[in-house]
Structures are given as C-alpha cells and as structure tokens.
Design an enzyme around this catalytic site. Structure first.
Site, PDB file in Angstrom:
ATOM      1  N   HIS A 180       0.863  -1.178   0.000  1.00 43.63           N
ATOM      2  CA  HIS A 180       0.000   0.000   0.000  1.00 43.63           C
ATOM      3  C   HIS A 180       0.901   1.231   0.000  1.00 43.63           C
ATOM      4  CE1 HIS A 180      -3.754   2.250   0.703  1.00 43.63           C
ATOM      5  NE2 HIS A 180      -2.951   3.093   1.331  1.00 43.63           N
ATOM      6  N   CYS A 181       0.826   2.012  -1.064  1.00 43.12           N
ATOM      7  CA  CYS A 181       1.689   3.186  -1.203  1.00 43.12           C
ATOM      8  C   CYS A 181       1.030   4.388  -0.530  1.00 43.12           C
ATOM      9  CB  CYS A 181       1.943   3.482  -2.685  1.00 43.12           C
ATOM     10  SG  CYS A 181       3.035   4.885  -2.964  1.00 43.12           S
ATOM     11  N   ILE A 182       1.662   4.907   0.510  1.00 43.53           N
ATOM     12  CA  ILE A 182       1.076   6.035   1.235  1.00 43.53           C
ATOM     13  C   ILE A 182       1.134   7.316   0.407  1.00 43.53           C
ATOM     14  CG2 ILE A 182       1.569   5.051   3.505  1.00 43.53           C
ATOM     15  CD1 ILE A 182       4.016   6.892   3.642  1.00 43.53           C
ATOM     16  N   GLY A 185      -1.708   6.908  -2.012  1.00 42.44           N
ATOM     17  CA  GLY A 185      -2.995   6.746  -1.346  1.00 42.44           C
ATOM     18  C   GLY A 185      -3.792   5.573  -1.858  1.00 42.44           C
ATOM     19  N   THR A 186      -3.126   4.575  -2.448  1.00 48.86           N
ATOM     20  CA  THR A 186      -3.817   3.398  -2.962  1.00 48.86           C
ATOM     21  C   THR A 186      -2.888   2.200  -2.894  1.00 48.86           C
ATOM     22  OG1 THR A 186      -5.101   2.511  -4.829  1.00 48.86           O
ATOM     23  CG2 THR A 186      -3.082   3.694  -5.359  1.00 48.86           C
TER      24      THR A 186
END
Length: 333
Positions: A180-182, A185-186
């Site tokens: 999950h890439c902060i 955001g997805t």
C-alpha cells in the site's frame, strides 16, 4: 434509526480516508512545484536559456507534466480487488464465504477442513449460491491438503486466490498484492503495478535532470545573492536523498517484475503458507523472462487471471541450474 447510526462510522471513516488521500496528492503536487520552480528562481540565466535553448526547457517541462499525469493516473487506478473480479465474471455468483458449504464441497479433497464460523456468521454470509463455482475454482489453485482457514480472509470473509492479501488501508482483498503506497494513497497490485513502475521511472528521470540543473546553477561564476546558493545547496541535498531512494525503488521493482514476484512475497516469504518450503533462489510464479515482462506490461488483458501454486515437481524443475541446452532452447525465457 439503528441502521443509519451504524452506517455513520463507516461513512465518516470513508470520508476521512478520502480527505487523507486528497491531502497527500496535493502535497506531492506542491513538492513538484517547489523543487521545479526553485530551479527557475535560483538560476539567473534561465531567461537566456529559454530563448537560446527552447527545446531543452520544453522537454524538461513536458517531463514534469508527464510525471504529474502519471502520478494522478496511478493514484486513481484500481490495484485489482478480489470483489471486483468476482463481480466481473457472470458465472461466479459467490461474493463471500459460507464456510459450511465450502467444507461440504471440499470434503472429498481434504477431510481435515474445519469450520470455525458461528451460526450467526453463517446466516450473515449466506449470500453464496449452491451453483457457485468460486470456492472450487480457488480450491484448485492451492496445493493438496491446504485448509480453508488458510484461504479465507479473516476480515471480509472472502476466499482469497493465491498471491492475494487483505489491505487494511483499503479494507479490501487485493489480487497479487505488492504494497500500500502512502504517497499514492492506494494499493499496488496486479492491475496497476506496471503503472506504478512507469511512475517511479519517470520520477527518477525527472529527479536526475533536476539535480543536474541545481548543480549547474550552483557552479555559475556570476554574482548572485548568497541566500540563493544556500537554498540551492539545501534543496540539492534533499533531492539527492530522494534520488537515491527512487533509484533503489525502481531497481527493486524492475527485479521483482522480471522474476514475477511482489514486495509482500519477498518480505514475508516465510509467513506465506504455500511458499514456506520453496527454496530462496526459486521464483515459484516465474514463467520465464519474456512471459514475465509480457504479463507485467499487459495487466488489462490478464488483470483477472488467477495463478495456481506450482506443484512440487514444477518447483524441483525450477530449482535445477540452467545448462547451455536450456539457454539455447530459451528455457530461461
């Protein structure tokens, strides 16, 4: 009244997640504006270069625009959710797991499957029809003797195909979950991993070019305000740190794309029950270099294609070293 009040926490959580993702995207956009804009502010010769070398500045501006477009395109893309796959295929009517029905269907294959689901949970999860092919389809992808508790998501109660993981940030199960890439955001999964690779590639090229512009500006021998050099040095140091991180990230994702792996599988290999006995140097889902690249670069065509866990014989064959004959016959591809 009770149902509406029960829905309010979920709605507030969803709104909070949207606001957080929007705030991150605005921050990333502003970071690009600041670092790129500072180049034109700190370099006193930029006006002359725009007139003498318009193509140079034009190509740089196009790269900035392309990187931002790729960022928002990737951030707004779907990683490939299991629930979307189940809805996409009209022959699959199952949405959630009915453990009691699953144990009846799989009793001939594995008599040791237990059903820990309570009566209330079974009534809640009884949306699966008797004609559903989803449980049997997923069951055939796992090795013999696997337990339904290993396949079933403990949060959304969906039967997970291999290489799937539940994301707590998205609150959904993601096909071929990577991470999950902060910053985006997805989640990064089967359907948007290639887009993510292109984004970090473009971001790395942009960062290299911007670092070169900062160095060129600092090396100018003309008189300029002292604060411009001070700010330039600070921003150059930050950019070099970002560049090292981006370059390592791009190299790592290039490696796992070529070997058909995910970040989660590399980091948690010993915790994934169907990968525990696989030797470290064996990539169980690799189909050869060319096929791996093709599958990675064409997620729209095989975005909902499920991969079975290789058998012991296939893993043993993969563990053998390549010979000259294998290379000539393109076994490695």
């Amino acid at each position: 009244m009770a149902s509406s009040s029960a829905a309010e926490p979920g709605t507030r959580l969803s709104d909070r997640t949207r606001r957080s993702s929007l705030g991150l995207r605005v921050m990333v956009f502003l970071m690009h504006v600041v670092f790129v804009g500072a180049v034109f502010i700190l370099d006193p010769t930029v006006d002359r270069r725009i007139h003498e070398e318009p193509w140079y500045i034009g190509v740089y501006g196009m790269l900035v625009l392309l990187t931002l477009v790729q960022y928002f395109y990737t951030a707004g893309s779907s990683p490939g959710y299991v629930i979307d796959m189940m809805r996409a295929d009209s022959t699959m009517h199952a949405t959630f797991v009915n453990t009691a029905a699953l144990s009846k269907q799989s009793s001939s294959r594995n008599a040791s499957i237990n059903s820990p689901t309570s009566r209330a949970q079974l009534q809640k999860l009884s949306v699966m029809t008797a004609t559903s092919s989803w449980p049997q389809l997923v069951m055939d992808l796992y090795p013999l003797g696997s337990s339904s508790r290993d396949w079933t998501c403990t949060y959304c109660r969906i039967i997970q195909p291999p290489r799937t993981r539940h994301c707590h940030d998205c609150d959904k199960c993601v096909l071929q979950f990577d991470h999950h890439c902060i910053w985006l955001g997805t989640c990064i999964g089967k359907k948007n991993h290639c887009r993510f690779w292109w984004y970090i590639f473009e971001e790395t090229v942009l960062c290299i070019w911007t670092v070169a512009l900062y160095i060129e500006s600092l090396r100018l021998s003309i008189d300029k305000a002292w604060w411009k050099d001070f700010v330039g040095v600070i921003m150059l140091a930050v950019l070099i740190f970002i560049l090292i991180f981006l370059l390592l990230l791009w190299l790592f994702h290039s490696y796992i794309a070529l070997t058909n792996q995910t970040t989660y599988e590399v980091a948690r290999r010993k915790r994934i029950f169907y990968l525990r006995g696989v030797p470290d140097r064996v990539h169980p889902f690799s189909k050869g270099l060319i096929r791996n690249i093709y599958d990675f670069c064409s997620p729209s065509q095989n975005g909902f294609a499920l991969e079975a866990v290789p058998s012991l014989e296939e893993l043993e064959a993969s563990a053998t070293r390549y010979t000259c004959r294998d290379i000539i016959c393109c076994r490695c591809c």
